[in-house]
Design a protein around this motif. Structure first.
Motif, PDB file in Angstrom:
ATOM      1  N   PHE A  45       0.962  -1.251   0.034  1.00  0.00           N
ATOM      2  CA  PHE A  45       0.043  -0.005   0.017  1.00  0.00           C
ATOM      3  C   PHE A  45       0.641   1.229   0.012  1.00  0.00           C
ATOM      4  O   PHE A  45       1.913   1.104   0.672  1.00  0.00           O
TER       5      PHE A  45
ATOM      6  N   THR B 193       0.827   4.987   1.095  1.00  0.00           N
ATOM      7  CA  THR B 193       0.121   5.957   1.929  1.00  0.00           C
ATOM      8  C   THR B 193       0.923   7.143   2.227  1.00  0.00           C
ATOM      9  O   THR B 193       2.108   6.808   2.587  1.00  0.00           O
TER      10      THR B 193
ATOM     11  N   VAL C 257       3.625   0.588   2.571  1.00  0.00           N
ATOM     12  CA  VAL C 257       3.429  -0.454   3.647  1.00  0.00           C
ATOM     13  C   VAL C 257       3.433  -1.876   3.012  1.00  0.00           C
ATOM     14  O   VAL C 257       2.595  -2.096   2.056  1.00  0.00           O
TER      15      VAL C 257
ATOM     16  N   ALA D 285       2.196  -4.636   3.275  1.00  0.00           N
ATOM     17  CA  ALA D 285       1.402  -5.595   3.994  1.00  0.00           C
ATOM     18  C   ALA D 285       1.652  -6.953   3.643  1.00  0.00           C
ATOM     19  O   ALA D 285       1.405  -7.965   4.626  1.00  0.00           O
TER      20      ALA D 285
ATOM     21  N   GLU E  54      -0.014 -12.283  14.257  1.00  0.00           N
ATOM     22  CA  GLU E  54      -0.284 -11.204  14.817  1.00  0.00           C
ATOM     23  C   GLU E  54      -1.280 -10.333  14.015  1.00  0.00           C
ATOM     24  O   GLU E  54      -1.159 -10.183  13.104  1.00  0.00           O
ATOM     25  N   SER E  55      -1.962  -9.231  14.873  1.00  0.00           N
ATOM     26  CA  SER E  55      -2.792  -8.386  14.275  1.00  0.00           C
ATOM     27  C   SER E  55      -1.731  -7.497  13.297  1.00  0.00           C
ATOM     28  O   SER E  55      -0.556  -7.002  13.661  1.00  0.00           O
ATOM     29  N   GLY E  56      -2.347  -7.288  12.221  1.00  0.00           N
ATOM     30  CA  GLY E  56      -1.631  -6.386  11.322  1.00  0.00           C
ATOM     31  C   GLY E  56      -0.449  -7.179  10.566  1.00  0.00           C
ATOM     32  O   GLY E  56       0.295  -6.387   9.805  1.00  0.00           O
TER      33      GLY E  56
ATOM     34  N   GLY F 285      -0.936  -9.061   8.231  1.00  0.00           N
ATOM     35  CA  GLY F 285      -1.159  -9.085   6.556  1.00  0.00           C
ATOM     36  C   GLY F 285      -2.393 -10.222   6.251  1.00  0.00           C
ATOM     37  O   GLY F 285      -2.489 -10.413   5.023  1.00  0.00           O
ATOM     38  N   LYS F 286      -2.896 -10.822   7.492  1.00  0.00           N
ATOM     39  CA  LYS F 286      -3.896 -11.885   6.864  1.00  0.00           C
ATOM     40  C   LYS F 286      -4.971 -11.607   6.174  1.00  0.00           C
ATOM     41  O   LYS F 286      -5.336 -12.111   5.221  1.00  0.00           O
ATOM     42  N   SER F 287      -5.732 -10.416   6.718  1.00  0.00           N
ATOM     43  CA  SER F 287      -6.715 -10.235   5.967  1.00  0.00           C
ATOM     44  C   SER F 287      -6.537  -9.566   4.346  1.00  0.00           C
ATOM     45  O   SER F 287      -7.311  -9.670   3.529  1.00  0.00           O
ATOM     46  N   THR F 288      -5.306  -8.769   4.282  1.00  0.00           N
ATOM     47  CA  THR F 288      -4.943  -8.386   3.100  1.00  0.00           C
ATOM     48  C   THR F 288      -4.726  -9.771   2.059  1.00  0.00           C
ATOM     49  O   THR F 288      -5.177  -9.417   0.954  1.00  0.00           O
TER      50      THR F 288
ATOM     51  N   GLU G  83      -8.536  -6.196  -2.982  1.00  0.00           N
ATOM     52  CA  GLU G  83      -7.608  -5.324  -3.048  1.00  0.00           C
ATOM     53  C   GLU G  83      -6.679  -5.886  -4.180  1.00  0.00           C
ATOM     54  O   GLU G  83      -6.769  -6.990  -4.451  1.00  0.00           O
TER      55      GLU G  83
ATOM     56  N   GLU H  79     -11.822 -13.919   9.967  1.00  0.00           N
ATOM     57  CA  GLU H  79     -12.255 -13.845  11.403  1.00  0.00           C
ATOM     58  C   GLU H  79     -13.613 -14.075  11.479  1.00  0.00           C
ATOM     59  O   GLU H  79     -14.183 -13.225  12.004  1.00  0.00           O
TER      60      GLU H  79
END
Ligand SMILES: Nc1ncnc2c1ncn2[C@@H]1O[C@H](COP(=O)(O)OP(=O)(O)OP(=O)(O)O)[C@@H](O)[C@H]1O
Ligand SMILES: Nc1ncnc2c1ncn2[C@@H]1O[C@H](COP(=O)(O)OP(=O)(O)OP(=O)(O)O)[C@@H](O)[C@H]1O
Ligand SMILES: [Mg+2]
Ligand SMILES: [Mg+2]
Lengths: 488, 283, 315, 324, 264
Positions: free
Chosen positions: E16, E18, E23, E25, E44-46, E48-51, E60, E176
């Motif tokens: 990304f 920005t 980033v 991700a 962990e949070s952040g 890149g799983k969702s991405t 995306e 999730e």
């Protein structure tokens, strides 16, 4: 002593009297600039910068003696050179100069304080034209006026001979004049604009206050000493107010509805124009637009009653209010209901109010009026294009000589220039016999009611208001309020 | 569907807003039925009956044309509604669409929103003044100009709101279902904008009245003959001491109506989705 | 910070260009031409044409634009057709009044709007809130000229406490006491704007008060007034700042009506008068100046944001 | 007498003209050096209970409508607002769930700690600052000297939560209420923060109420546990005893609903149905519609707390391990 | 496990940009999923799983890499080309509150994909399918005319699942899918997902930060950290014998309920 605060309706475009015809400009500028002549209280021309004149037998040569010792605000003495230069510029570029200079062959100095004007033929209105400062021959120093063209003089060149000199022009804020200590007043008792002039105030301040309500409130609250152009409907109330003095204007102004003589359905159809004229009753419009009886007169003569030029010739057609007759007349004139474009501006409430009443009356007589409402600037632009309109509304200030009335000008929008008019106009200017001139004028007025290049709406006596502390104002104003011989 | 219930929930327990709503209902009724209720023709001139005091048969007195102020006030309700709705429609159709499309199609948005930024820099009233001088004074033009003035703010606001909605998970879900651009914009995003838009519209409606009155005052609004409350005020304002009723009645009507619209807007704002609260301007 | 400011200023250029083009186009589309107005009723078409040529109004529009733009870049906004003086001088004259008026109005807004907004938010739902927020909304619903009219009648004509209209400048006799002239107009102008600020302060305060960190502050055992000012208002200020900025920008230009009612020689009235007189250079100049002011304030607001909200970094 | 004694606490929320009870008679106590865990599903009233103890309910449409709370022997509900504020943040401190939003974003973290210190301790700014740095060091924030001047957004979530803890501990409170202090954090960070709290407790003897919906967290950190269901404490016991017996069917169901990480099961033993909403009327035991052991008695008779072992209270007619 | 994977992701990168910063991700992720297989993705949070999940559904745009779905690279497809494949690659979202359009009834929400993918020809046809699917996820047909806000969280997630199941996809990406639910409801929904997956034989990429949930539902597990996959393997291998240090740390931080006693 002190400062006079005068609430004006707006700002003048310039104070250069030779080129500008704005009344507001003259109200201010008459304190700064003077002409050779001015008017007394009976509207007759009397000498101002002139000492006197002699006219040759044939009426073609006019010799004018100038007052001596008159000083310009820049300290110079006024001489014939200044006068000749000023008259020449006015003749060439001045708004009303052409009227006179059409007939002028030469202007020359015949002495330090004497000039001679040679006319091609006798010209009756010459003195009136010289005395009318609005668009008239204000006298400037030769150094300033030589080489000046149509372009208005810029404020630093506002140098005249008047009792007040120009001090400052703060855009949007005020125009300020200050007392001219070296002023040399004409002799004689003050009478109208003539006679002795004494500057009592240290300064005159002309403050633009465009909103009429604010002018009234401001005067009542003591923020202004004088306020102009007050609506008729407030007259009774203001006259009853001990904190306010009302001052009537002696010379009435009058509304004019011009008809397009150059294009459109009205161009050559005099019968149709007469039908329109026939349909209208001027009184209700005056009642609505002006208000109290005393402030208007349903008068068909172009100059007011009491004036030498007053005539009733043709005025039986002035205000008939005959809807049925008009309908028939229109039909006879071949009118079949095509729209008639009537332009009016909202900048002057009395234009608009009158136009509304007329539109109603005309509609009743079967006319299809397309009322177009613009702001003044747009109207001015549109009226110069013959294909844009059939009628428009404007008004005219008081003038001392009918030659100055706009309809007499062939170039004025409406472009009335029929052979009949041309003939009468030529005779009118050629004559310098007062009685004959009055007679010709009445024929012209008759012609106006017949060909209807314009339709007078009636006389309107405007009034101004002043603080009771002002002394020397008199009962009424002649044309423009003036503040010499006035004190607080 | 949920309309009645939601109206009820918006106004429950808000006495002032309820009164405002009732008043607006009166205005709407007056607007619809003015030809039936009005005792006189609002354009009827009577030089004899000029400036008569309130009484019978002229409930609100007459103006300097001798026209019946009460009838003009009734027809004025019509103008109020017309100007309000007109401005709202123009603002939402132009500004709203620009804002929505700009937020949704990012690249187009870059260009369009720059333009909106430029327009935002123009002071609203000045823009209205310049536009009004460009055009003839007429009801239509006044409405368009006021609408255009509010179009820029509306575009901004809708841009923000659409951007937020575009980031919502249910939009992603719709994309995953295969929904096309039009479906996403108009089926998924737009319905969610309805209530914030209503709030926005109510404020535009309210402030358009004041803007129109200001234009009337400056002589660049509706043609002066048109019976509108703003015109009644500005055309008769010199009579403030001579004929006070000419200013008091229409003044009270404007204030009451704008106030009511504001109250209603406020009540609606308080009840909408908190997501959009920041966005909606008091205009 | 400096770098950011410079960058932002550079970024303004295209917007400004677009804005100037728009101004120019708008202004020249207006019917009516200055020459006829200047020359008055009796001018002949030839005279009008001559003056039009002299004023350069007969050139193609884009040529006029480029010439104008070129001059603007050299700091010359042209000459007023009406006054014959440089536009910049004309505007500067009006600016004194407008800026003083706007400033004074802002003083009222801050003086009344902010505390009332705070009090009203802290007493949400109680009678004091109802009265203040209702009252604020009522004031926002009054047409300015109507309010101005009655203020003049009451305080100037009736009671004679304050001058009714005009403003003779601070450099005029009277000096600072001339500010009296601005009291009524600024109050008129403040009424609707203060009302909007009250509503905004109240709404932002309520929004912030729902945030978690306010609970943290209360959990420290702080006095409610300290929580209100230091924690709620301080954060609400971030969203209120923009409103202050834009209100100020709007006040300078949108005081048209007030300036007309009170006959103040400000920029707003200057524009209206110039529009009526078709004084193109002045209209263009004023709008340009206001657009620049707006953008400048926009920038100031952003800079203020960065000062008020440490989360925003200026890069 | 325990440090904090809560008896029959009832909290109600105003919905329109109605006052609906949300916390309906909750009793427990905590003492120095003790950690009480309160578990329960979302919306069961955990946070409201905590806020009620802190005295932070005022003005949110939520009110304590019954019961008693004593802190150090003094009746909290009888105190004036000023007295309450004097205790708040001083003798009693609270940490909230959301580390991201619980700090004021516009002030430096040091200043926020200093503010708490100056409120209750007569410290000079300089001394307060020194103390703030000490506190940051105590909660193991690296480079506390410079971090004291950071803004919240410059810290990670875990660090922010540490700052919150530092702030809470600034006035050496006797009671620390932690409302889901780690829920928003990553598992790895979660553990560090919990360890830190326990470590601090060991040093200062502070009593802790730890609220969580995560049985694992509770099991690892608390001495005793209270299980909350729909505004009631359905089971209260020392941690070991609780997990030993799992007396209440709800407690048992809860545990079985959690997929374990150290064991494979094919199907989870889920509790059927859903949590009742506020204001719903349920005759008898509130859990009976979802209870595998429910009998007709459960439908009619509200169970009263029963002590099935020392310190082990259960609100159930037919608890597991009970005399059935 | 069949020879050809259903989905084969190779070196997927999503960056990304920005405010001038990039980033990373997702920074080079490769994995595959066989038909009918459940791959758990933890981290962990952040990290890149969702991405990853969003890139695979084109929510995306991927910066680089390939994702072969039945042999075709879906990342390089245009929106239009991808449309027919959407039916086979569906996504369940985390937040049951936000993932349903509050202005549409359940029937409207569920019928939209049916008409887009021309599965239902008529309104009646759609109606029948919707009722059937609702039944499958444990909701009655009366749910059809109701709006999302009239349902509890667990029920809403069931509607979300129904929206996916109605298309009978080959691959479901669940991001999730149960994290926002309360434990007791979470268990119900987990059971439902597992059952549906088994019955329909669809493959699943199950993204979660909850290790217990991942273990429960997955066949294989991939552990992600800072945009990269650090370890992939059979779930028992990962949970019982983690190779990577990060995985071990992750597992160690999970609080456990020690004295767990087997119950009857
Ligand atoms: N200020 C309030 N106004 C209205 N309802 C409230 C308010 N605060 C809490 N509630 C409601 O009271 C109930 C209990 O809330 P509480 O915050 O105590 O739950 P919780 O157990 O802490 O849940 P979670 O685990 O989600 O934090 C919830 O249903 C909640 O919606
Ligand atoms: N649209 C975006 N623009 C910029 N950065 C983004 C965007 N979406 C995600 N990121 C960043 O990419 C990284 C990975 O985000 P992602 O949502 O994939 O993480 P995640 O593993 O799903 O985390 P979580 O467990 O919190 O959901 C994060 O640092 C995030 O801030
Ligand atoms: Mg909670
Ligand atoms: Mg994620």
């Amino acid at each position: 002593e002190g400062v006079l605060r005068y609430a004006t309706v707006g700002e003048p475009p310039t104070l250069d009297q030779q080129v500008v015809t704005s009344d507001l400009a003259t109200t201010i500028a008459q304190h700064v600039f003077e002409g050779l002549y001015t008017f007394d209280s009976s509207n007759s021309p009397v000498p101002l910068l002139a000492a006197g004149e002699t006219i040759s037998e044939d009426g073609k040569t006019i010799t004018i003696a100038l007052r001596e010792g008159v000083k310009f605000h820049n300290g110079q003495d006024m001489t014939s050179a200044d006068v000749v230069a000023s008259l020449k510029r006015w003749g060439e570029f001045g708004s009303r100069g052409g009227l006179l200079f059409e007939h002028v062959e030469s202007v020359e100095a015949t002495g330090d304080h004497e000039i001679r004007i040679t006319l091609s033929a006798p010209f009756g209105p010459w003195k009136n034209l010289m005395a009318f400062l609005n668009g008239g021959p204000a006298i400037y120093p030769a150094s300033i006026v030589e080489g000046a063209g149509k372009e208005p003089l810029s404020p630093e060149n506002y140098i005249g001979t008047g009792p007040y000199s120009f001090n400052a022009w703060e855009a949007n804020r005020y125009v300020e004049l200050v007392r001219f200590d070296d002023y040399v007043s004409p002799e004689g008792e003050a009478d109208g604009y003539g006679g002795e002039r004494v500057a009592e105030f240290d300064a005159l301040r002309f403050i633009p206050v465009p909103d009429v309500g604010t002018r009234v409130s401001g005067l009542r609250a003591g923020d202004y000493d004088y306020a102009e152009s007050i609506p008729g409907d407030l007259f009774a109330e203001l006259e009853g107010d001990p904190n306010v003095n009302t001052i009537l204007n002696g010379g009435p102004l009058f509304g004019l509805v011009f008809m397009n003589s150059s294009a459109g359905p009205l161009a050559e159809n005099y019968a149709l124009r007469r039908a329109i004229q026939q349909a209208i009753d001027k009184v209700p419009a005056l009642q609505i637009a002006i208000g109290p009886e005393g402030l208007w007169r349903s008068n068909g003569s172009f100059l007011p009653e009491g004036n030498v030029w007053y005539t009733e010739a043709g005025t039986e057609a002035f205000s008939q209010g005959d809807a049925e007759g008009a309908r028939a007349a229109a039909e006879a004139a071949g009118y079949t209901g095509e729209p008639i474009k009537f332009m009016v501006s909202t900048n002057y409430p009395f234009h608009y109010d009158t136009a509304i009443v007329y539109t109603k009356q005309l509609a009743q007589a079967g006319f299809n009026i397309d009322l177009q409402v613009y702001d003044w600037a747009t109207l001015i632009e549109k009226r110069s294009q013959p294909d844009q309109w059939d009628m428009f509304f404007t008004h005219h200030g008081f003038v001392p000589d009918p030659i100055l009335i706009s309809v007499m000008n062939d170039n004025y929008p409406g472009w009335w220039a029929t052979p009949e008019k041309a003939e009468l106009k030529a005779a009118f200017t050629a004559s310098s016999d007062p009685a004959e001139r009055v007679d010709i004028w009445s024929q012209i007025q008759e012609l106006i009611y017949e060909q209807v290049p314009t339709m007078k709406t009636g006389d309107v006596y405007t009034y101004n208001i002043a603080s009771p502390e002002l002394d020397g104002l008199g009962e009424a104003t002649l044309i423009w309020p003036h503040f010499w011989n006035v004190s607080k | 569907m949920m309309a009645v219930a939601s109206i009820r929930s918006v106004f429950a327990g808000r006495t002032f807003a309820q009164i405002g709503l009732v008043w607006l209902a009166f205005v709407a009724l007056a607007a619809i039925f003015s030809p039936l209720i009005a005792p006189f023709d609002p354009y009827e001139i009577d030089p004899i009956a000029r400036l008569t005091e309130p009484g019978w048969p002229h409930l609100f007195g007459t103006d300097h044309f001798g026209r019946d102020s009460f009838s003009r006030a009734l027809y004025g309700a019509r103008m109020t509604v017309l100007i309000g709705l007109g401005a709202v429609i123009v603002a939402l159709l132009t500004g709203g669409l620009v804002g929505m499309l700009s937020a949704y199609f990012t690249r187009l948005g870059h260009v369009l929103m720059r333009g909106v930024d430029v327009l935002m820099a123009f002071p609203a009233l000045l823009m209205a003044l310049v536009l009004m001088t460009l055009l003839e004074r007429s009801v239509m033009n006044t409405i368009i100009v006021i609408g255009v003035v509010y179009a820029t703010t509306t575009a901004r606001i809708l841009f923000g709101m659409t951007l937020k909605l575009k980031g919502e998970v249910f939009v992603d879900a719709a994309v995953c279902s295969g929904a096309g651009h039009a479906s996403i914009l108009f089926r998924h995003i737009l319905p969610n904008l309805v209530s914030p838009l209503l709030v926005q519209a109510s404020f535009i409606f309210a402030f358009a009245q004041l803007q129109a009155a200001a234009l009337d005052f400056l002589g660049l609004g509706l043609p002066p003959e048109v019976p509108s409350w703003g015109n009644m005020l500005s055309e008769e304002r010199i009579y403030v001491t001579r004929a006070p009723w000419l200013l008091i009645f229409p003044g009270a009507l404007i204030i009451l109506s704008v106030f009511s619209m504001n109250l209603v807007g406020d009540a609606m704002r308080d009840s909408i989705d908190p997501r959009f609260k920041d966005d909606i301007a008091g205009v | 910070m400096l770098f950011y400011t410079i960058k932002r200023l550079l970024a303004l250029i295209p917007t400004l260009l677009a804005a100037t083009m728009l101004v120019f186009l708008f202004v020249h589309l207006i019917p009516g031409d200055p020459a006829s107005i200047l020359l008055g009723d009796t001018a002949t078409p030839e005279e009008v044409a001559a003056l039009t040529r002299e004023l350069g109004l007969d050139e193609p529009l884009w040529t006029q634009y480029l010439i104008w733009l070129g001059n603007v870049l050299q700091g010359d906004l042209g000459t007023s057709v009406f006054f014959g003086t440089p536009v910049l001088t004309v505007i500067a004259d009006g600016a004194e009044t407008s800026i003083l008026l706007a400033t004074m109005t802002m003083v009222w807004i801050v003086l009344f709007g902010v505390p009332i907004g705070i009090v009203s938010a802290m007493n949400k739902g109680r009678w004091i809130d109802q009265i203040t927020s209702g009252g604020a909304m009522l004031f926002a619903s009054i047409p300015t000229f109507w309010l101005g009219l009655y203020l003049i009648l009451l305080f100037a004509v009736g009671l004679g406490w304050l001058p009714s209209s005009g403003f003779p400048s601070l450099t005029d006799t009277g000096g600072v006491t001339n500010l009296r002239y601005l009291i009524l107009p600024s109050l008129t102008l403040a009424a609707p704007n203060a009302a909007l600020i009250i509503r905004l302060v109240r709404a932002s305060m309520l929004d912030v008060s729902r945030e978690d960190h306010v609970r943290t502050a209360r959990a420290k055992g702080l006095r409610p007034s300290r929580v209100a000012i230091r924690h709620i208002f301080r954060n609400a200020l971030i969203s209120v700042t923009a409103a202050f900025g834009f209100t100020f920008a709007a006040l300078v230009s949108e005081a048209v009506v007030t300036e007309t009612v009170f006959s103040l020689p400000g920029i707003g009235r200057l524009v209206v008068q110039s529009i009526l007189r078709r004084d193109y250079p002045v209209i263009q100049g004023v709008i340009l100046v206001i657009v620049v002011l707006y953008m400048f304030i926009n920038l100031l607001v952003d800079l203020a944001y960065a000062r008020l909200d440490p989360r925003i970094s200026l890069k | 007498m325990a440090l904090l004694d809560v008896e029959n606490l009832e909290i109600s929320i105003r919905f329109g003209h109605e006052l609906l009870p949300v916390v309906r008679g909750v009793s427990f106590s905590v003492d120095e050096n003790e950690t009480l865990g309160i578990v329960g599903e979302s919306g069961c009233g955990k946070s409201l209970t905590a806020l009620a103890i802190m005295g932070l309910l005022e003005g949110s449409g939520v009110r304590v409508t019954g019961g008693r709370m004593r802190f150090g022997g003094r009746d909290l509900l009888a105190m004036s607002a000023d007295e309450r504020r004097h205790i708040m943040g001083n003798d009693m401190a609270m940490i909230f769930q959301e580390p991201m939003t619980s700090l004021n974003p516009v002030y430096r973290v040091g200043d926020q700690i200093i503010e708490a210190l100056q409120q209750h301790r007569n410290l000079s700014r300089r001394a307060a600052r020194r103390r703030a740095i000490e506190l940051l060091d105590l909660v193991r924030i690296p480079e506390p000297d410079s971090r004291v001047d950071s803004f919240p957004h410059q810290l990670s979530g875990g660090q922010r939560q540490r700052v919150m803890i530092a702030m809470a501990l600034s006035c050496d409170p006797k009671l620390l209420i932690a409302d889901e202090p780690t829920t928003a954090l990553d598992v790895t960070v979660q553990k560090e923060v919990l360890d830190l709290m326990l470590d601090l407790q060991k040093r200062t003897g502070t009593a802790i109420i730890l609220i969580s919906h995560d049985l694992g967290v509770i099991a690892e950190t608390c001495n005793s546990v209270a299980v909350m269901y729909w505004g009631r404490l359905v089971e209260t016991a020392p941690t070991d005893a609780l997990f030993e017996t799992l007396a209440h069917p709800y407690t048992r169901g809860l545990l079985h609903s959690i997929p374990a990480i150290d064991r494979d099961v094919d199907w989870l033993d889920a509790i059927p149905g859903r949590v009742p909403t506020i204001g719903e009327q349920i005759a008898g035991c509130p859990f009976h519609p979802r209870c595998p052991r429910a009998e007709s008695r459960c439908r009619h008779e509200v169970p009263q707390p029963r002590e099935i072992a020392p310190g082990h209270l259960v609100e159930c007619h037919f608890p597991y391990g009970g005399d059935r | 496990m069949s020879a050809q994977p259903l989905l084969d992701v190779r070196d997927l990168k999503v960056h990304f940009r920005t405010r001038g910063r990039t980033v990373r991700a997702v920074d080079g992720v490769s994995f595959d999923i066989a038909p009918g297989e459940v791959l758990g993705l933890v981290g962990e949070s952040g990290c890149g799983k969702s991405t990853v999940g969003r890139a695979l559904t084109q929510l995306e745009r991927a910066t680089a890499g390939q994702a072969l779905f039945e042999g075709q690279d879906i990342l390089s497809m245009s929106r239009r080309q991808f449309l027919p494949l959407r039916r086979h690659i569906q996504m369940i979202f985390q937040d049951p509150y936000a993932s349903l359009n509050p202005r549409l009834t359940v029937a409207q929400t569920l019928s939209e994909p049916l008409f887009i993918h021309k599965i239902a020809r008529s309104r009646k046809d759609a109606q029948a399918r919707i009722a059937e699917t609702l039944d499958l996820v444990g909701l009655g047909p009366e749910a059809m005319t109701r709006y999302p806000h009239e349902f509890s969280g667990g029920q809403r997630q069931r509607i979300g699942i129904a929206r996916v199941m109605i298309l009978e996809p080959k691959l479901v990406i669940a991001d999730e899918a149960v994290s926002a639910l309360d434990v007791s409801i979470q268990a119900q929904v987990l059971n439902l997902i597992k059952k549906l997956q088994r019955d329909s034989g669809m493959a699943m990429l199950f993204i979660s930060h909850d290790l217990g949930v991942v273990r429960h539902i997955s066949d294989r597990v991939a552990v992600m950290s800072a945009g990269k996959i650090v370890e992939t393997g059979d779930k028992s291998a990962i949970f019982e014998a983690p190779q990577d240090a990060y995985t071990r740390r992750l597992l160690d931080s999970i609080p456990r309920i020690m004295p767990l006693k087997e119950t009857s």
